[in-house]
Design a protein around this motif. Structure first.
Motif, PDB file in Angstrom:
ATOM      1  N   GLU A 196       0.684  -0.991  -0.080  1.00  0.00           N
ATOM      2  CA  GLU A 196      -0.065   0.078   0.126  1.00  0.00           C
ATOM      3  C   GLU A 196       0.994   1.225  -0.087  1.00  0.00           C
ATOM      4  O   GLU A 196       0.359   2.360  -0.356  1.00  0.00           O
TER       5      GLU A 196
ATOM      6  N   VAL B 261      -0.887  -7.458  -5.395  1.00  0.00           N
ATOM      7  CA  VAL B 261      -1.488  -8.287  -3.865  1.00  0.00           C
ATOM      8  C   VAL B 261      -2.997  -8.594  -4.150  1.00  0.00           C
ATOM      9  O   VAL B 261      -3.782  -8.126  -4.789  1.00  0.00           O
ATOM     10  N   GLU B 262      -3.132 -10.143  -3.789  1.00  0.00           N
ATOM     11  CA  GLU B 262      -4.286 -10.696  -3.718  1.00  0.00           C
ATOM     12  C   GLU B 262      -5.267 -10.109  -2.628  1.00  0.00           C
ATOM     13  O   GLU B 262      -4.943 -10.320  -1.475  1.00  0.00           O
ATOM     14  N   GLU B 263      -6.492  -9.717  -2.991  1.00  0.00           N
ATOM     15  CA  GLU B 263      -7.487  -9.284  -2.033  1.00  0.00           C
ATOM     16  C   GLU B 263      -8.803  -9.402  -2.700  1.00  0.00           C
ATOM     17  O   GLU B 263      -9.146  -9.152  -3.541  1.00  0.00           O
ATOM     18  N   SER B 264      -9.442 -10.382  -1.958  1.00  0.00           N
ATOM     19  CA  SER B 264     -10.835 -10.519  -2.387  1.00  0.00           C
ATOM     20  C   SER B 264     -11.105 -11.239  -3.676  1.00  0.00           C
ATOM     21  O   SER B 264     -11.882 -10.740  -4.253  1.00  0.00           O
TER      22      SER B 264
ATOM     23  N   TYR C 162      -1.143  -0.861  -5.550  1.00  0.00           N
ATOM     24  CA  TYR C 162      -0.987   0.377  -5.110  1.00  0.00           C
ATOM     25  C   TYR C 162      -0.001   1.378  -5.368  1.00  0.00           C
ATOM     26  O   TYR C 162       0.885   0.947  -5.685  1.00  0.00           O
TER      27      TYR C 162
ATOM     28  N   ARG D 227      -5.472   2.413  -4.923  1.00  0.00           N
ATOM     29  CA  ARG D 227      -5.758   0.969  -5.235  1.00  0.00           C
ATOM     30  C   ARG D 227      -6.389   0.808  -6.707  1.00  0.00           C
ATOM     31  O   ARG D 227      -7.264   1.280  -7.220  1.00  0.00           O
TER      32      ARG D 227
ATOM     33  N   SER E 148      -7.106  -2.117  -9.688  1.00  0.00           N
ATOM     34  CA  SER E 148      -7.201  -3.580  -9.883  1.00  0.00           C
ATOM     35  C   SER E 148      -6.749  -3.953 -11.352  1.00  0.00           C
ATOM     36  O   SER E 148      -6.852  -3.339 -12.014  1.00  0.00           O
TER      37      SER E 148
END
Length: 173
Positions: free
Chosen positions: A98, A152-155, A161, A166, A168
Motif C-alpha cells: 500500500e 497483492v491478492e485481495e478478495s 497500490y 488501489r 485492480s
C-alpha cells in the motif's frame, strides 16, 4: 533505484505540455496520419521514423467525441488511431504494498506516476493507463507482468497500490 525514480520524476515535472485545452482553432479537417497498435506513427502510409517528431505530435494530440486530433492554435486535424495512441514500455517502483509508488514510462518519453488522476485499469482484457485528458496508453505485456509481480491478492482480485490509491489488475479466479 530511488535515484533513478527521482530523476524520471524530475524529467516529467520539467516537461511543459502545450495548453491544448485552451486552443479553439478555426480550421478543421482530416490529415493522413495514423497510429497503429504497436504505437508506430504513419504519414500517408509511411512510418515516421524521427522520434522527436512523434514526441512533439504526442504533445498536441487530443481526444474529443470519440475521435483523435492533432491540434494547434490555428487548426485541428483528425487522425486515425488503431487501439490506443500510446504504449507503456517500462516502469519503476518505489516502496511496496500500500506504500508503493509506480512510475510508468511511455513510448513518447513521458514518465507519469500512477495515481487517482492517472489510473491503471483493465478494459476489454487489456491493461490500460490513463495518461491525460482521455488519452490512454496500452500497457505492454512485459510491463503488465511486472505489475502482476508486485500485485497483492485481495478478495479474489489482484491489485496494485500507488500514491495511496488501489488499482485492480483483474480477478484471480
Amino acid at each position: 533505484l530511488n535515484d533513478q525514480f527521482e530523476e524520471l520524476l524530475a524529467l516529467q515535472e520539467a516537461r511543459k505540455l502545450p495548453p491544448v485545452e485552451s486552443w479553439k482553432p478555426s480550421q478543421t479537417g482530416i490529415i493522413d496520419i495514423s497510429i497503429d497498435r504497436a504505437g508506430n506513427w504513419f504519414h500517408e502510409g509511411v512510418k515516421i521514423t524521427r522520434q522527436p517528431l512523434v514526441n512533439l505530435f504526442a504533445t498536441i494530440l487530443i481526444w474529443e467525441n470519440g475521435d483523435f486530433f492533432l491540434i494547434t492554435p490555428v487548426e485541428k486535424m483528425k487522425i486515425q488511431v488503431e487501439n490506443t495512441p500510446f504504449l507503456v514500455i517500462d516502469m519503476e517502483v518505489r516502496g511496496s504494498g500500500e506504500g508503493a509508488d509506480i512510475l510508468l514510462s511511455t513510448n513518447v518519453g513521458e514518465h507519469i506516476l500512477v495515481d487517482a488522476n492517472h489510473p491503471v485499469y483493465m478494459f476489454n482484457n487489456e491493461p490500460i493507463f490513463l495518461i491525460r485528458s482521455k488519452l490512454e496508453a496500452r500497457i505492454l505485456t512485459s510491463v503488465f507482468y511486472r505489475l502482476v509481480e508486485i500485485g497483492v491478492e485481495e478478495s479474489n482480485e489482484l491489485v496494485v497500490y500507488s500514491q495511496g490509491n488501489r488499482f485492480s489488475l483483474g480477478s484471480t479466479i
